[in-house]
Design a protein around this motif. Structure first.
Motif, PDB file in Angstrom:
ATOM      1  N   CYS A  46       0.858  -1.178   0.000  1.00  0.00           N
ATOM      2  CA  CYS A  46       0.000   0.000   0.000  1.00  0.00           C
ATOM      3  C   CYS A  46       0.893   1.226   0.000  1.00  0.00           C
ATOM      4  O   CYS A  46       1.860   1.296   0.751  1.00  0.00           O
ATOM      5  N   ASN A  47       0.576   2.176  -0.855  1.00  0.00           N
ATOM      6  CA  ASN A  47       1.419   3.374  -1.000  1.00  0.00           C
ATOM      7  C   ASN A  47       2.889   3.012  -1.199  1.00  0.00           C
ATOM      8  O   ASN A  47       3.761   3.614  -0.584  1.00  0.00           O
ATOM      9  N   LYS A  48       3.147   2.019  -2.021  1.00  0.00           N
ATOM     10  CA  LYS A  48       4.514   1.567  -2.308  1.00  0.00           C
ATOM     11  C   LYS A  48       5.236   1.008  -1.086  1.00  0.00           C
ATOM     12  O   LYS A  48       6.446   0.818  -1.101  1.00  0.00           O
ATOM     13  N   ASN A  49       4.510   0.795   0.009  1.00  0.00           N
ATOM     14  CA  ASN A  49       5.098   0.170   1.182  1.00  0.00           C
ATOM     15  C   ASN A  49       4.468  -1.208   1.385  1.00  0.00           C
ATOM     16  O   ASN A  49       3.441  -1.515   0.814  1.00  0.00           O
ATOM     17  N   ILE A  50       5.132  -1.976   2.243  1.00  0.00           N
ATOM     18  CA  ILE A  50       4.557  -3.247   2.634  1.00  0.00           C
ATOM     19  C   ILE A  50       3.770  -3.000   3.911  1.00  0.00           C
ATOM     20  O   ILE A  50       4.285  -2.380   4.835  1.00  0.00           O
ATOM     21  N   CYS A  51       2.533  -3.453   3.963  1.00  0.00           N
ATOM     22  CA  CYS A  51       1.844  -3.367   5.243  1.00  0.00           C
ATOM     23  C   CYS A  51       1.024  -4.621   5.493  1.00  0.00           C
ATOM     24  O   CYS A  51       0.827  -5.448   4.601  1.00  0.00           O
ATOM     25  N   THR A  52       0.591  -4.778   6.726  1.00  0.00           N
ATOM     26  CA  THR A  52      -0.163  -5.959   7.096  1.00  0.00           C
ATOM     27  C   THR A  52      -1.639  -5.604   7.185  1.00  0.00           C
ATOM     28  O   THR A  52      -2.022  -4.730   7.952  1.00  0.00           O
ATOM     29  N   LEU A  53      -2.418  -6.269   6.361  1.00  0.00           N
ATOM     30  CA  LEU A  53      -3.864  -6.127   6.432  1.00  0.00           C
ATOM     31  C   LEU A  53      -4.359  -7.173   7.421  1.00  0.00           C
ATOM     32  O   LEU A  53      -4.117  -8.361   7.264  1.00  0.00           O
TER      33      LEU A  53
END
Ligand code: GDP
Ligand code: MG
Length: 171
Positions: A46-53
Motif C-alpha cells: 500500500c502506498n509503495k510500502n509493505i503493510c499488514t492487512l
C-alpha cells in the motif's frame, strides 16, 4: 504503524466468515459454522510500502459489549454486513453503527473512517428482502459507503477490500 485493521460486523449467518474466507483463501463452503472470533493477516502493498492487512471476523450480534468496544477502538476500517435476504439483519446493524459512532468520537473523525455497508448474498434473487436502493439509502443516512456482494459467486469481494484500502489511502 504499518498495520491496517479491518473489523467485520453483522448478524449471525449473513456471510461475514464467507466473505473473509473468499477474500483470504479464495474458498466458499455451503455449510454454516458459527465463528468465535478469527483474525486473518495478509501482507499487502500500500502506498509503495509493505503493510499488514489484519481482518477480524467477529461472532456477530452476540459479541460481548466490552469485546465489541475493544474491536472498534482498535479498528481502522469497518465492514458492516447484512444479508439481502433479511431485512432484520440490516436492522441489527444500526446499534453496531451507533457504537462505532460513539467510540470513534465526533462527526469529523467518523467521516474520515472507512465504513462500508455491505449487502451480501445478492445472488439469492428469489429470496431478496432488501433492494440495492434501500441498502444505498441506509448507507447515505449513516454517512458510509455501500456495496452488494456475493461470497458464493465471488461478486464484488475483491472490490470490497480494494475499495476500503483505497478509502484509507485517500483520507
Ligand atoms: P456468518 O455467521 O456471518 O459468518 O455467516 P457464514 O459466512 O458462516 O455464512 C452463513 C451461511 O450463508 C453459510 O451457509 C454460507 O454458505 C451462506 N452464504 C454466505 N455467503 C453467501 C452468499 O453470498 N450467497 C449465498 N447464497 N449464501 C451465502
Ligand atoms: Mg462467522
Amino acid at each position: 504503524s504499518n498495520d491496517y485493521r479491518v473489523v467485520v460486523f453483522g448478524a449471525g449467518g449473513v456471510g461475514k466468515s464467507s466473505l473473509v474466507l473468499r477474500f483470504v483463501k479464495g474458498t466458499f463452503r455451503e455449510s454454516y459454522i458459527p465463528t468465535i472470533e478469527d483474525t486473518y493477516r495478509q501482507v499487502i502493498s500500500c502506498n509503495k510500502n509493505i503493510c499488514t492487512l489484519q481482518i477480524t471476523d467477529t461472532t456477530g450480534s452476540h459479541q460481548f459489549p466490552a469485546m465489541q468496544r475493544l474491536s472498534i477502538s482498535k479498528g481502522h476500517a469497518f465492514i458492516l454486513v447484512y444479508s439481502c435476504t433479511s431485512r432484520q439483519s440490516l436492522e441489527e446493524l444500526r446499534p453496531i453503527w451507533e457504537v462505532i459512532r460513539e467510540t470513534k468520537g465526533g462527526a469529523n473523525e467518523l467521516a474520515s473512517i472507512p465504513i462500508m455497508l455491505v449487502g451480501n448474498k445478492c445472488d439469492e434473487t428469489e429470496n431478496r428482502e432488501v433492494s440495492a436502493a434501500e441498502g444505498e439509502a441506509e448507507a447515505k443516512m449513516w454517512g458510509c459507503h455501500f456495496m452488494e456482494t456475493s461470497a458464493k459467486t465471488n461478486h464484488n469481494v475483491k472490490e470490497l477490500f480494494a475499495e476500503l484500502l483505497n478509502l484509507e489511502k485517500n483520507r
